[in-house]
Structures are given as structure tokens and as C-alpha cells.
Design a protein around this motif. Structure first.
Motif, PDB file in Angstrom:
ATOM      1  N   LYS A 189      11.658 -14.002   3.290  1.00  0.00           N
ATOM      2  CA  LYS A 189      10.872 -12.843   4.315  1.00  0.00           C
ATOM      3  C   LYS A 189      11.755 -11.615   4.457  1.00  0.00           C
ATOM      4  N   GLN A 190      13.013 -11.545   3.914  1.00  0.00           N
ATOM      5  CA  GLN A 190      14.094 -10.538   4.505  1.00  0.00           C
ATOM      6  C   GLN A 190      13.544  -9.233   3.354  1.00  0.00           C
ATOM      7  N   ALA A 191      13.079  -9.913   2.181  1.00  0.00           N
ATOM      8  CA  ALA A 191      12.128  -8.774   1.243  1.00  0.00           C
ATOM      9  C   ALA A 191      11.339  -8.174   1.653  1.00  0.00           C
ATOM     10  N   LEU A 192      10.576  -8.866   2.274  1.00  0.00           N
ATOM     11  CA  LEU A 192       9.440  -8.570   2.479  1.00  0.00           C
ATOM     12  C   LEU A 192       9.013  -7.709   4.165  1.00  0.00           C
ATOM     13  N   ILE A 193       9.785  -8.222   4.563  1.00  0.00           N
ATOM     14  CA  ILE A 193      10.634  -8.179   6.036  1.00  0.00           C
ATOM     15  C   ILE A 193      11.275  -7.666   6.633  1.00  0.00           C
ATOM     16  N   PRO A 194      12.458  -6.656   5.774  1.00  0.00           N
ATOM     17  CA  PRO A 194      13.343  -6.842   6.822  1.00  0.00           C
ATOM     18  C   PRO A 194      14.072  -6.115   7.332  1.00  0.00           C
ATOM     19  N   GLY A 195      14.669  -6.965   8.351  1.00  0.00           N
ATOM     20  CA  GLY A 195      15.373  -7.030   9.217  1.00  0.00           C
ATOM     21  C   GLY A 195      14.093  -6.742  10.609  1.00  0.00           C
ATOM     22  N   LEU A 196      12.513  -7.310  10.355  1.00  0.00           N
ATOM     23  CA  LEU A 196      11.740  -7.598  11.387  1.00  0.00           C
ATOM     24  C   LEU A 196      11.673  -8.695  11.911  1.00  0.00           C
ATOM     25  N   GLU A 200       5.694  -8.523  12.837  1.00  0.00           N
ATOM     26  CA  GLU A 200       5.594  -7.504  12.346  1.00  0.00           C
ATOM     27  C   GLU A 200       4.527  -7.616  10.563  1.00  0.00           C
ATOM     28  N   TRP A 201       4.747  -8.650   9.835  1.00  0.00           N
ATOM     29  CA  TRP A 201       4.172  -9.026   8.778  1.00  0.00           C
ATOM     30  C   TRP A 201       2.924  -9.191   9.890  1.00  0.00           C
ATOM     31  N   THR A 202       2.602  -9.897  10.573  1.00  0.00           N
ATOM     32  CA  THR A 202       1.466 -10.386  10.535  1.00  0.00           C
ATOM     33  C   THR A 202      -0.307  -8.580  11.456  1.00  0.00           C
ATOM     34  N   VAL A 203       1.224  -7.915  11.677  1.00  0.00           N
ATOM     35  CA  VAL A 203       0.447  -6.450  12.359  1.00  0.00           C
ATOM     36  C   VAL A 203       0.090  -6.186  11.043  1.00  0.00           C
ATOM     37  N   GLU A 204       1.376  -5.920  10.326  1.00  0.00           N
ATOM     38  CA  GLU A 204       0.898  -4.593   9.143  1.00  0.00           C
ATOM     39  C   GLU A 204      -0.723  -5.092   7.899  1.00  0.00           C
TER      40      GLU A 204
END
Length: 241
Positions: A189-196, A200-204
Motif C-alpha cells: 500500500k505504501q508503494a501505491l499511496i505513500p504516506g497517504l 486517496e486511492w479511491t479518489v484518484e
């Protein structure tokens, strides 16, 4: 040894090998019934021997190439050049296509005590990781009109790709032989949305779905997926089958 594990202890000899030998005898030495008995047995599906084999070079390559929808050129000459390039990479990883070293096959299938551990050493492990990273760029080098891999097309086949946790859970079930830990999934998950935060992934991702022709949005989401899949291919479990 080929289908389950090379550790043929006394229990395996008595409960698996001997009954299979009897099946072989009862069927006039036909291999198929004995093999069917093995592949349908509880032993074959035992968690203790699941994910215990190291993938050979081609298994490692195609588990990435097919699963993550890596596409080659549709131009036959460019595709040919691309596969020739891959041929040399496979050779460096101890598995030249159509060039079996002897009638016994590759050492990993018969050479004790290491057997399929022979596929990985200090040199080949680095080359495997390099191959996973280069796969995308290798194909685009021979044909820059190819967009590969199609990570967005891949996750679109999943149940709920807009939820980052469900996304990672389902991918892990598809590509790893055993359940991955929470810490490992958090690493992906950190590789996909680091520190977020998770949303945030759902929004993007939903932003991409609402306007899939927007190259900026598409490329951003695609590259994040690429980084996550790279992290997934570099953990030890991805080398196991």
C-alpha cells in the motif's frame, strides 16, 4: 519431487509413494492414473507444501507477463526482436529456451540436495529482480507504440478495485501461494499511496474512471500501480509456487 516437494521422508514414502506405485502396477504401468491420484490427493493441497518450490526462470517470467497483462508488439518483426532479447535474458538466468542442458533436464529438477533452490543464487536473484523491472521498458524499447503492461485493465477485472485494501487483498490471493501478512500488505500500500490515507486511492481511481481519456490522470494512476506491482514482484513469496 516435480509436483510437490523434494523432501521424500518416511511418511511420504509410506503414505504417498507406495500407494502411487500400487496404482501404477494396477494400471499396467500407465502414468496417468498414478499422476491423477497424486494431483487429487490431500497431500498435493497440503498447506505445509504449498508455495515451497522456487519458480524456474520461465515460470517466474510468465507469472508476471500473463498475470499483469504485459503486452508485446503487434508488429511481427518488432515482436520477434523483443523475444530474441528476452531469450538472452533467460539464458543469463540459467534457462535457455529449447536448449535443455542434458537428457536429465535442468539441474534444478534432479540435482540433490538443492533441487529447485538451484534457480536462485547471488547472481540470479539480482537478475530476476532486474527482469521484473525491465519487462515494461524492454518491450517499449522495441516498439514505442506499445503501452505495456495494462495494469488498469488488470485491476478492472477485480471485484472492488476502488478500495485499496480489497484491491491488494485480491491481488495477493491471485499471485501468492500463501496468505500474506498485514505488514506485507501495508508495504504494498505504501508503494501505491505513500504516506497517504486509504481514501486517496479511491479518489484518484474514481477520477480516472470518470475521465479515462485524460492522459495525465491515467498515466499517474498507471505509474502508481506499476510501482506497487514492482514491490509485489520483489518479495520472496513471488518467487515461490
Amino acid at each position: 519431487t516435480w509436483f510437490v516437494h523434494y523432501d521424500l521422508n518416511d511418511t511420504v514414502e509410506a503414505e504417498i509413494i507406495a500407494p502411487m506405485a500400487q496404482v501404477l502396477l494396477d494400471n499396467d504401468y500407465q502414468i496417468k492414473p498414478a499422476l491423477e491420484a497424486l494431483l487429487r490427493s490431500e497431500h498435493f493441497y497440503d498447506m505445509a507444501t504449498r508455495g515451497c518450490m522456487i519458480k524456474n526462470t520461465l515460470d517466474f517470467f510468465y507469472s508476471s507477463y500473463k498475470t499483469f497483462r504485459i503486452a508485446n508488439s503487434t508488429d511481427i518483426l518488432k515482436e520477434y526482436d523483443s523475444w530474441v532479447g528476452f531469450y538472452w535474458k533467460f539464458q543469463n538466468l540459467q534457462m535457455s529456451v529449447f536448449e535443455v542442458p542434458s537428457v536429465a533436464g535442468w539441474p534444478a529438477y534432479y540435482q540433490s540436495p538443492n533441487f529447485y533452490r538451484n534457480w536462485i543464487n547471488s547472481a540470479s536473484l539480482a537478475l530476476r529482480k532486474k527482469l521484473a523491472w525491465e519487462m515494461r521498458w524492454h518491450i517499449e524499447y522495441y516498439d514505442n507504440d506499445v503501452t505495456s503492461p495494462d495494469h488498469l485493465g488488470f485491476i478492472a477485472t477485480l471485484d472492488n478495485p476502488s478500495d485499496v485494501n480489497e484491491l491488494i487483498d485480491e491481488i495477493c490471493r491471485l499471485v501468492y501461494p500463501r496468505e500474506m501478512s498485514v505488514a506485507q500488505k501495508d508495504f504494498f500500500k505504501q508503494a501505491l499511496i505513500p504516506g497517504l490515507p486509504d481514501f486517496e486511492w479511491t479518489v484518484e481511481y474514481n477520477e480516472y474512471l470518470s475521465d479515462p481519456t485524460n492522459d495525465d490522470v491515467r498515466n499517474t494512476v498507471e505509474y502508481k500501480l506499476f510501482l506497487m506491482f514492482q514491490s509485489m514482484m520483489n518479495v520472496p513469496e513471488f518467487h515461490m509456487s
